[in-house]
Design a protein around this motif. Structure first.
Motif, PDB file in Angstrom:
ATOM      1  N   ARG A 191      18.478  -1.120   3.318  1.00 36.13           N
ATOM      2  CA  ARG A 191      17.238  -1.033   2.575  1.00 36.13           C
ATOM      3  C   ARG A 191      17.060   0.436   2.183  1.00 36.13           C
ATOM      4  O   ARG A 191      17.266   1.328   2.999  1.00 36.13           O
ATOM      5  CB  ARG A 191      16.052  -1.453   3.441  1.00 36.13           C
ATOM      6  N   PHE A 350       7.162   1.837   3.223  1.00 36.61           N
ATOM      7  CA  PHE A 350       7.329   2.420   4.555  1.00 36.61           C
ATOM      8  C   PHE A 350       6.050   3.085   5.071  1.00 36.61           C
ATOM      9  O   PHE A 350       5.633   2.846   6.196  1.00 36.61           O
ATOM     10  CB  PHE A 350       8.481   3.417   4.547  1.00 36.61           C
ATOM     11  N   CYS A 351       5.454   3.931   4.253  1.00 41.39           N
ATOM     12  CA  CYS A 351       4.318   4.664   4.810  1.00 41.39           C
ATOM     13  C   CYS A 351       2.995   4.192   4.213  1.00 41.39           C
ATOM     14  O   CYS A 351       2.929   3.748   3.069  1.00 41.39           O
ATOM     15  CB  CYS A 351       4.510   6.177   4.682  1.00 41.39           C
ATOM     16  N   THR A 352       1.964   4.283   5.007  1.00 42.24           N
ATOM     17  CA  THR A 352       0.690   3.656   4.686  1.00 42.24           C
ATOM     18  C   THR A 352       0.044   4.155   3.388  1.00 42.24           C
ATOM     19  O   THR A 352      -0.364   3.333   2.562  1.00 42.24           O
ATOM     20  CB  THR A 352      -0.297   3.845   5.858  1.00 42.24           C
ATOM     21  N   PRO A 353      -0.078   5.456   3.188  1.00 44.24           N
ATOM     22  CA  PRO A 353      -0.847   5.905   2.017  1.00 44.24           C
ATOM     23  C   PRO A 353      -0.256   5.370   0.718  1.00 44.24           C
ATOM     24  O   PRO A 353      -1.000   4.961  -0.187  1.00 44.24           O
ATOM     25  CB  PRO A 353      -0.723   7.433   2.080  1.00 44.24           C
ATOM     26  N   ARG A 355       2.023   2.717   0.402  1.00 41.39           N
ATOM     27  CA  ARG A 355       2.097   1.257   0.373  1.00 41.39           C
ATOM     28  C   ARG A 355       0.740   0.632   0.079  1.00 41.39           C
ATOM     29  O   ARG A 355       0.619  -0.291  -0.722  1.00 41.39           O
ATOM     30  CB  ARG A 355       2.633   0.752   1.718  1.00 41.39           C
ATOM     31  N   GLU A 356      -0.298   1.113   0.761  1.00 41.16           N
ATOM     32  CA  GLU A 356      -1.618   0.503   0.639  1.00 41.16           C
ATOM     33  C   GLU A 356      -2.507   1.264  -0.335  1.00 41.16           C
ATOM     34  O   GLU A 356      -3.387   0.673  -0.974  1.00 41.16           O
ATOM     35  CB  GLU A 356      -2.321   0.449   2.009  1.00 41.16           C
ATOM     36  N   PHE A 395       5.402  10.019   3.395  1.00 41.43           N
ATOM     37  CA  PHE A 395       6.712  10.254   4.004  1.00 41.43           C
ATOM     38  C   PHE A 395       7.677  10.906   3.027  1.00 41.43           C
ATOM     39  O   PHE A 395       8.438  11.796   3.386  1.00 41.43           O
ATOM     40  CB  PHE A 395       7.274   8.920   4.506  1.00 41.43           C
TER      41      PHE A 395
ATOM     42  N   ALA B  44       5.898   6.629   9.910  1.00 39.89           N
ATOM     43  CA  ALA B  44       5.581   5.614   8.902  1.00 39.89           C
ATOM     44  C   ALA B  44       4.084   5.452   8.663  1.00 39.89           C
ATOM     45  O   ALA B  44       3.651   5.302   7.533  1.00 39.89           O
ATOM     46  CB  ALA B  44       6.185   4.270   9.290  1.00 39.89           C
ATOM     47  N   CYS B  45       3.291   5.486   9.725  1.00 39.35           N
ATOM     48  CA  CYS B  45       1.895   5.065   9.544  1.00 39.35           C
ATOM     49  C   CYS B  45       1.007   6.191   9.037  1.00 39.35           C
ATOM     50  O   CYS B  45      -0.014   5.942   8.436  1.00 39.35           O
ATOM     51  CB  CYS B  45       1.350   4.481  10.837  1.00 39.35           C
ATOM     52  N   ILE B 152      -0.063  -4.587   9.992  1.00 43.87           N
ATOM     53  CA  ILE B 152      -0.372  -3.301   9.382  1.00 43.87           C
ATOM     54  C   ILE B 152       0.913  -2.517   9.080  1.00 43.87           C
ATOM     55  O   ILE B 152       0.883  -1.318   8.820  1.00 43.87           O
ATOM     56  CB  ILE B 152      -1.310  -2.438  10.257  1.00 43.87           C
ATOM     57  N   THR B 153       2.036  -3.189   9.139  1.00 45.67           N
ATOM     58  CA  THR B 153       3.295  -2.614   8.672  1.00 45.67           C
ATOM     59  C   THR B 153       3.624  -1.281   9.368  1.00 45.67           C
ATOM     60  O   THR B 153       3.959  -0.297   8.720  1.00 45.67           O
ATOM     61  CB  THR B 153       3.266  -2.439   7.130  1.00 45.67           C
ATOM     62  N   TYR B 155       6.030  -1.123  11.543  1.00 43.78           N
ATOM     63  CA  TYR B 155       7.475  -1.213  11.786  1.00 43.78           C
ATOM     64  C   TYR B 155       7.860  -1.175  13.255  1.00 43.78           C
ATOM     65  O   TYR B 155       9.031  -1.129  13.599  1.00 43.78           O
ATOM     66  CB  TYR B 155       8.259  -0.111  11.038  1.00 43.78           C
ATOM     67  N   ALA B 172      12.563  -6.968   8.719  1.00 42.92           N
ATOM     68  CA  ALA B 172      11.570  -6.588   7.717  1.00 42.92           C
ATOM     69  C   ALA B 172      12.069  -7.096   6.370  1.00 42.92           C
ATOM     70  O   ALA B 172      13.188  -6.792   5.976  1.00 42.92           O
ATOM     71  CB  ALA B 172      11.438  -5.073   7.677  1.00 42.92           C
TER      72      ALA B 172
ATOM     73  N   SER C  68      17.002  -9.158   4.678  1.00 42.64           N
ATOM     74  CA  SER C  68      16.109  -8.004   4.713  1.00 42.64           C
ATOM     75  C   SER C  68      16.516  -7.014   3.623  1.00 42.64           C
ATOM     76  O   SER C  68      15.673  -6.424   2.941  1.00 42.64           O
ATOM     77  CB  SER C  68      16.188  -7.349   6.093  1.00 42.64           C
TER      78      SER C  68
END
Ligand SMILES: Cc1cc2nc3c(=O)[nH]c(=O)nc-3n(C[C@H](O)[C@H](O)[C@H](O)COP(=O)(O)O)c2cc1C
Ligand code: SF4
Ligand code: FES
Lengths: 433, 912, 163
Positions: A191, A350-353, A355-356, A395, B44-45, B152-153, B155, B172, C68
């Motif tokens: 990926r 991958f990262c929140t800001p 993606r969302e 990220f 990631a988050c 909430i992804t 991972y 995933a 995936s």
């Protein structure tokens, strides 16, 4: 190859199209690579490219020779392969420069890669190519086969003891694959999520080995430098930057297209002289100077030279050097919707800001564009845009890039956004702009 | 050590550690999702954002992710800076766009890390106007629910499941804002450590399925510190109860043993505690063969009568040290047997002998993870001591950690370590009877009968040091395995040899000891890990018995009275011998918790408490004594076995057995020379915290206490008083400064989820505050023995005898082989059908193929056939505990015949 | 049936050979995931569950792990597509040049929305990001042919060329 002012495109112009092996060699092609591999040290090559001040044409403008020098040498590299990867993913909206080189002068890239691979002592080289570039794939595949048949690729290149394999990896299609570390994951068959840096690819890249990723145009500049020298290359540029640049214009101009010009040619010259100026009935309102992920520039910036420093000083980036013009028939909010739709779609997830956050901004912009905007929405937009857009907050730089056209649209076309909210609809659709 | 300034206050932190971990270790509050102490950082988050300042002049600073930033001396950061706080609130706001507002019906509610972080970050009002995305959920088998809308992804699930536990069927899928975490298609999640997802997922995507059948909020659960009864590893657990039912088992962090993770047998194997087949009354067999219920007093009296004139006592590796000791005292050393099968008993004595020689270190699981070369000799650890296999899996990473270290990549920078180190692995050598699940990680494997594996082991020791005698000639592949093993192990700095009792072969254990000793003598830090079968195999072995099981049964057959403690002896001895013991004995008293073949044949049955209703001590494979505490008081006549035994002793006129409290029994256990330290496994009943409080079993928010029994009786029942332990049966008391062995649940202000465990650790991911629970009792200084001469190879491989009969060998299944967990429904659902493994030639001779059936008349059992090319002629391998088999294979050769009637079950697993 | 036979049952021997040839250039089998998916898709138009499992087995990975990867990329089709795939660029240069009208014309003439396949199985219509021919916007790509400067009036004639 004469000491031309258009080292990237002169052969294409001479041949009026595809430059095949014979044509390429007629113009002196592969002489530089042969000389490099048989008579120069890798360090000499690196130094020459450094001295030429070649900066990456993929968007970030990092000095190529310096990047190459980060690859560990000799035993320090440990056992295993080293990789040179050409980034031919070209998915930045508005960008169509690498395609041109791939389709019409593929040997130029092959030669650039032989030299680049030699400079970093890579024994494996890949071109990571957009899956949709079918013609480019056909032409480059043929060029690679032809070069192999001549002994320019494979074992003992030009009869030397240097060997390098060159192959093409066709992308499965995602904008993020162009980001160099995501590209490495994609190349490895995974990926295409970006990797954290450090470690940087020159230390640990493809399959954990030292790797250099360079853009197509960057590598295509290398043979000329090796042939004519650093000073020649420096002299090609207009200002601080060296060499020529493929500049492009899309939008409502009379002659949309691509031109090789001295780096630092002014925006106005590119638009007015080369692209033939705006089409009748259309006024220029703004432009994205180097692809979708660069900040808008406006009227006041037209006389700026298109080089890394000047455009950055104006608050944008030269990016890929292919500009997208927004004329006065285009609603800046609608254009922002289009841009944010692209970036939200292409987020790797991958990262929140990113993606969302991006889909939220897209939906807010749609609300505004379709007349459902609320007075507080612009604050929400700008606050989010600043959280998402600061480098390091996400990220990788995908989301950062996404915010450049939005932040600048909010700055230069704010009244358009406000008008949408106040009127509860799009003035452009009402035809009353 | 580095000094860092956080919001103007100086803290000590470990140089190079990630800042998030450092900040949490300093007991500061910083929200996070994707980071996990065992899974490292991936960034990631973006939840752990803080401001870092370049220097004292810098007032602006820049936003950084704490989890991705190494601590450096003099570093200046702020968690409180407005920009950092706002950004963190934004991250929650982004996550909340799609997160459903279903907390009231979500099983994570009340112990949800996402709830905690949301509150901590201060995001309260919704501004996003769009719809929430929705997903289809998947059936994932009997262990886990799946509710993808809550994702909430972060991972974490795939990083745990794939990278840490080696599963490949959870992935995933997709990208952008439509990431999906699940299987390719609905179906059982295959990895035997899947249950940890319940605790790894910071929200309610993966929740505990058996728990949800009779769901209770965390705050309404009554819990106690406990120890898993599933195998000899002794993972620390927190079982929880409400309304007299054991509801669930969670991990209880022990930095030396299980860390953050349990295996699925341990997590889901407790269902028998609530089983309908539980014995709650005292029964005495009447003349017509039927059991009559008698009172507890009558039961005590009868048991007293049975033992008054002497009896044989059969102990149990699944009963506590305390109960075993009580029986031993009651019947006398010479009449006491450990309850291990005779074969296992001999091996347990051997293991103790090995350990008492002190020739190598006995590793904790944490140390297993640190080994840089591992040899597994004969033991299929994934199926016999599952948590060991998970630790071995981590050990294989050491090579890539070393590579990362050389490349300057911080070891917590998980993705970087993995992409840099690629497939490079520390050596893992697996010599096993059949191929094992760990083989996929192994650098070298070899298969053979136990005797050949032992011969290989002796040969390795000999190669390392010629003073150790070599065994037989080896075949080519085995010899090359030996050569590789010797070379690889002698290069290692922290080599580890693992073996155990499951193949019932003493040569394996001796050879393993020789290898470890030979390595140790070369100057490295060699470890030797020998596993036994059950939670207290090691403990009962240390307690020791005067007779072995077969001898004990023969004495009973000859007319001796018999007392059996929590032991279905039919699983451990020859059926004919057991039958003759039951018929020959004057009286057979059985204390157990569940009906089984032994209780059925008893003349007196006494209801024994399970681990959940009693307090006691298990000793794990490393000789670590660990105390488990009553989660709830036993109901009906049920009582801890030691209490029955002590009362019976008193009735029989014994004056050395007036034990009222478990501590008194613990003291008696400690009088045994090998078990002197046992009392230190946990504080005794008199322990109170600094403020004089007990440790509560119920959390502060425990609700409904006054009304929870109103359906039965509207009067509030009196709160139960715990007479024996430092825990209380209520929320009275105080949590916080108790020794780790008393931690009955983890909870801390603002941290309602299990993530709060860091508040109870010395540093995040380190030992528990005050030291990890348990006391090690087998660490010995090197004895004055001639290590090289102590154990010599003495085995001849068994070959086919040409009569067409088969020597049966045992294999094990994580689900189903162990007696009690196998009786828990979700485990039974995951267990395989009874199977037999044949070599290709033998299968051809019997004219059977994979999936067909064979019968064994001697065992009166039918098995599904599995074919394993490598298995030698004359051998067949059967899975223990399945299809009516117990823990032992018959010593005699058996016949096998194709079973044309055999129908493989169509679906083993019900969907739903 | 042997493992190899089972694979061939789903994949053609040419596909297996082509995939093996890619693997030969790479450090490990799994690295050929994208090439393998592309080879099979080039042959069959899309990657079915059965193909996916067979490829996964060939590469020594789980079907889930391969899926995936497959589901990450835009150009791997996990659902059947029509004989011709029409990709309409909806990125910014084409937007500026009025691609929306062209898209509408295509949708109307095919009677499908983006993401759908015509009932006769002739066309699948998919949106795509910038095709790198912005100087000829609006741009569409049908199969592997690029059409630039597409005007609404050109649509019927272009579509006709793909039977
Ligand atoms: C989201 C994203 C997309 C990118 N796409 C491309 C691309 O398509 N082509 C490219 O050459 N560089 C792209 N880049 C830049 C590369 O990461 C990298 O800087 C470049 O390939 C280096 O080559 P150069 O030094 O020759 O410019 C992208 C970067 C980002 C953050
Ligand atoms: S910013 Fe984050 S989600 Fe977006 S493309 Fe980069 S890593 Fe992926
Ligand atoms: S915990 Fe730091 S980014 Fe997730």
């Amino acid at each position: 190859m004469s000491s031309s002012s258009k080292p990237l495109t002169e052969r294409i112009e001479t041949e009026n199209g595809l430059v095949d092996l014979a044509a390429y060699q007629r113009a002196g092609g592969y002489d530089a690579a042969r000389r490099v591999v048989t008579s120069m040290t890798p360090e000499e090559v690196q130094d020459l490219v450094k001295d030429a001040n070649l900066r990456g044409r993929g968007g970030a403008g990092f000095p190529t020779g310096v990047k190459w020098s980060f690859v560990p040498k000799g035993d320090a590299a440990g056992p295993g392969h080293k990789y040179l990867v050409c980034n031919a993913d070209e998915m930045e909206p508005g960008t169509f420069k690498d395609r041109y080189l791939l389709e019409y002068d593929p040997h130029l890239l092959v030669e650039g890669m032989i030299i680049g691979a030699y400079a970093i002592q890579a024994d494996k080289a890949y071109v990571f190519m957009r899956g949709e570039y079918h013609e480019g794939f056909r032409q480059l595949s043929r060029a690679i086969d032809d070069a192999k048949a001549q002994g320019f690729l494979g074992s003992n290149v030009f009869g030397s003891d240097f060997s390098v394999d060159l192959g093409i990896h066709r992308s499965g299609g995602r904008y993020i694959c162009g980001e160099e570390t995501a590209l490495l994951n994609a190349l490895e068959g995974k990926r295409a999520q970006p990797r954290y840096k450090p470690p940087f690819p020159p230390a640990s890249g493809a399959w954990g080995r030292p790797t250099i990723v360079n853009n197509v145009e960057t590598l295509c500049n290398v043979p000329g430098i090796l042939r004519h020298g650093a000073q020649w290359f420096q002299d090609l540029g207009n200002g601080d930057d060296a060499g020529t640049k493929l500049y492009g214009v899309s939008g409502r101009v009379n002659r949309p297209g691509l031109w090789e010009l001295p780096i630092g040619t002014s925006i106005r010259e590119i638009i007015e002289e080369h692209a033939g100026g705006m089409q009748a009935g259309y006024q220029l309102r703004g432009l994205l100077p180097g692809g979708a992920s660069t900040d808008f520039l406006v009227e006041q910036h037209l006389d700026l030279p298109m080089d890394y420093g000047s455009i950055q000083a104006a608050g944008s980036r030269m990016g890929t050097g292919t500009m997208i013009l927004m004329d006065d028939s285009i609603c800046p909010v609608a254009m922002s919707v289009n841009l944010q739709h692209f970036f939200a779609q292409e987020s790797c997830g991958f990262c929140t800001p990113c993606r969302e956050g991006l889909p939220w901004l897209e939906s807010l912009l749609i609300d505004i564009e379709e007349g459902r905007g609320n007075p507080g929405d612009l604050d929400v937009l700008s606050a989010n845009a600043s959280y998402i857009g600061a480098p390091g907050n996400t990220f990788c730089l995908h989301a950062t890039g996404a915010m450049e056209p939005l932040n600048s649209a909010l700055k230069y076309f704010r009244e358009d956004f406000e008008a949408h909210i106040e009127r509860g609809g799009c003035p452009y659709r009402e035809g009353s702009a | 050590m580095a000094k860092i300034s956080v919001d103007g206050v100086e803290f000590d932190a470990k140089e190079g550690e990630n800042l998030l971990q450092a900040v949490l270790s300093a007991q500061l509050e910083l929200p996070y999702f994707c980071w996990h102490p065992s899974l490292g950082s991936v960034g990631a988050c973006r939840q752990c954002a803080v401001i870092q300042y370049a220097d004292e002049e810098d007032t602006q600073g820049r936003l950084i992710m704490a989890c991705m930033t190494p601590v450096a001396d003099g570093m200046r950061v702020s968690l409180e800076a407005a920009h950092a706080r706002d950004f963190r609130a934004s991250v929650i706001e982004w996550l909340m766009e799609n997160h459903p507002h279903d907390c009231p019906v979500c099983e994570e509610g009340g112990e949800c890390h996402l709830q905690d972080m949301t509150v901590m970050s201060g995001h309260t009002a919704r501004r996003y106007r769009g719809n929430k995305r929705t997903f289809e959920n998947q059936y994932l088998g009997p262990f886990l629910n799946h509710e993808m809308n809550r994702c909430i992804t972060c991972y974490r699930c795939v990083r745990y499941y794939q990278d840490y536990a080696g599963g490949t069927d959870l992935q995933a899928f997709g990208s952008r804002a439509r990431m999906y975490f699940g299987r390719e298609e609905a179906g059982v999640l295959e990895n035997p450590f899947s249950g940890n997802l319940v605790e790894v997922c910071p929200t309610g995507v993966f929740t505990d399925k058996p728990f949800s059948k009779t769901y209770t909020r965390k705050w309404d659960l009554q819990s106690a510190p406990s120890v898993c009864a599933g195998c000899a590893v002794g993972c620390n657990t927190i079982p929880s109860e409400r309304y007299g039912r054991l509801k669930r088992v969670h991990n209880r962090y022990n930095g030396s043993v299980n860390g953050y993770f349990l295996c699925d047998r341990g997590r889901y194997g407790f269902g028998y505690v609530n089983d309908d087949a539980r014995i709650h009354k005292v029964g005495v067999r009447a003349a017509d063969g039927v059991f009559d219920v008698i009172s507890a007093e009558e039961g005590e009296e009868k048991l007293g009568d049975i033992v008054r004139d002497g009896a044989i006592g059969i102990g149990s590796p699944r009963a506590s040290l305390e109960s075993n000791l009580a029986l031993k005292v009651l019947v006398g050393e010479e009449n006491f047997c450990t309850g291990l099968s005779s074969a296992e008993d001999a091996l347990m004595r051997l293991i103790l002998d090995v350990y008492e020689c002190g020739g190598a270190r006995i590793p904790t699981l944490a140390q297993v993870e640190e080994a840089d070369a591992v040899l597994i000799l004969g033991e299929d650890v994934l199926n016999t001591a599952p948590r060991v296999a998970l630790a071995v899996r981590q050990s294989v990473r050491n090579e890539s950690l070393e590579m990362a270290e050389q490349a300057g990549i911080p070891l917590w920078q998980e993705a970087g370590v993995r992409s840099h180190g690629r497939e490079s692995a520390s050596p893992l050598l697996v010599a096993s009877l059949l191929p094992t699940e760990l083989d996929e990680l192994a650098t070298h494997t070899c298969n053979g009968a136990p005797e050949s594996l032992a011969a290989a082991g002796f040969a390795i020791a000999h190669r390392l040091n010629s003073a150790y005698a070599a065994g037989e000639e080896l075949d080519g592949p085995t010899q090359s395995f030996v050569d590789d093993a010797a070379a690889v192990l002698s290069r290692a700095k922290r080599p580890l040899v693992i073996s155990g009792t499951s193949l019932r072969n003493d040569g394996l254990i001796k050879a393993a000891a020789n290898i470890a000793w030979a390595l140790k003598a070369q100057g490295c830090d060699a470890g030797l890990l020998l596993t036994a079968a059950e939670a207290n195999s090691c403990g009962v072995g240390m307690l020791g018995g005067g007779v072995d099981l077969d001898t004990a049964l023969r004495a009973a057959a000859a007319g001796q009275a018999l007392v059996v403690l929590e032991n279905d002896v039919t699983r451990r001895a020859d059926p004919d011998l057991v039958a003759s013991a039951f018929s020959g004995s004057t009286a057979v008293a059985v204390l157990d918790s569940l009906e089984n073949a032994t209780t059925e044949s008893a003349s007196l049955v006494l209801p024994a408490a399970t681990f959940a209703e009693s307090t006691g001590t298990f000793v794990n494979y490393e000789g670590r004594a660990q105390r488990f505490f009553e989660v709830f008081a036993a109901t009906g006549e049920t009582a801890p076995a030691w209490r029955w035994l002590s009362k019976a002793g008193a009735r029989a006129g014994r004056n050395d057995m007036h034990w009222q409290h478990v501590d008194q029994v613990v003291e008696a256990v400690a009088s045994h020379p090998r078990l002197v330290g046992v009392a230190d496994a946990a504080p005794n009943g008199g322990h109170r915290n600094a403020a004089g409080n007990r440790v509560p079993r119920a959390p502060h928010r425990y609700s409904g206490r006054t009304a929870m029994n109103a359906g039965v009786n509207i009067h509030e029942p009196k709160t139960q008083v715990d007479e024996e332990t430092p825990l209380s049966y209520s929320m009275e008391g105080a949590m916080g400064d108790q020794p780790a062995a008393l931690t009955s649940y983890v909870w801390s202000p603002g941290w309602n989820s299990n993530q709060s465990v860091f508040k109870f650790q010395q540093e995040v991911g380190g030992a528990m505050a005050g030291g990890d629970p348990g006391v090690r009792m087998l660490d010995a200084e090197p004895a004055q023995v001639d290590f090289a001469q102590r154990y010599r190879p003495l085995q001849t491989p068994i070959g086919a005898e040409g009569d067409g009969r088969f020597k049966l060998l045992p294999t094990h299944s994580i689900f189903g082989s162990e007696e009690l967990s196998g009786r828990s429904q979700p485990i039974a659902e995951r267990g395989p059908q009874a199977f037999i493994v044949l070599g290709a030639a033998e299968a051809a001779r019997l004219q059977v193929a994979e999936g067909m059936g064979v019968r064994c008349p001697e065992l009166d059992a039918t098995f599904a056939v599995r074919v394993e090319e490598s298995l030698a002629e004359g051998l067949a391998v059967v899975a223990m505990g399945l299809g009516g088999l117990g823990d032992e294979v018959p010593s005699e050769r058996v016949t096998l015949e194709p079973d044309p009637e055999f129908v493989p079950p169509t679906t083993l697993i019900a969907r739903g | 049936m042997s493992e190899a036979d089972q694979l061939i049952d789903v994949l053609t021997s040419e596909e297996v050979e082509a995939i093996e040839a890619e693997i030969a250039h790479l450090p490990d089998r799994e690295s050929a995931a994208m090439e393998a998916l592309q080879i099979v898709q080039a042959n069959r138009g899309w990657v079915s569950d059965a193909s996916l499992s067979a490829i996964a087995r060939l590469l020594g990975m789980s079907a889930a792990a391969l899926d995936s990867i497959a589901t990450f990329y835009n150009l791997i089709f996990r659902q059947p597509v029509g004989r011709h795939v029409i990709m309409t660029c909806d990125s910014v240069s084409c937007f500026v040049m009025g691609c929306e009208k062209v898209h509408k014309a295509i949708e109307e003439s095919l009677g499908v929305s983006p993401g759908e396949t015509t009932e006769d199985g002739r066309y699948t219509l998919l949106p795509i990001v910038c095709l790198g021919a912005c100087d000829r916007a609006p741009v569409i790509m049908i199969d592997d042919e690029l059409h630039g400067d597409v005007a609404v009036e050109d649509v019927p004639a272009i579509l006709e060329r793909y039977p």
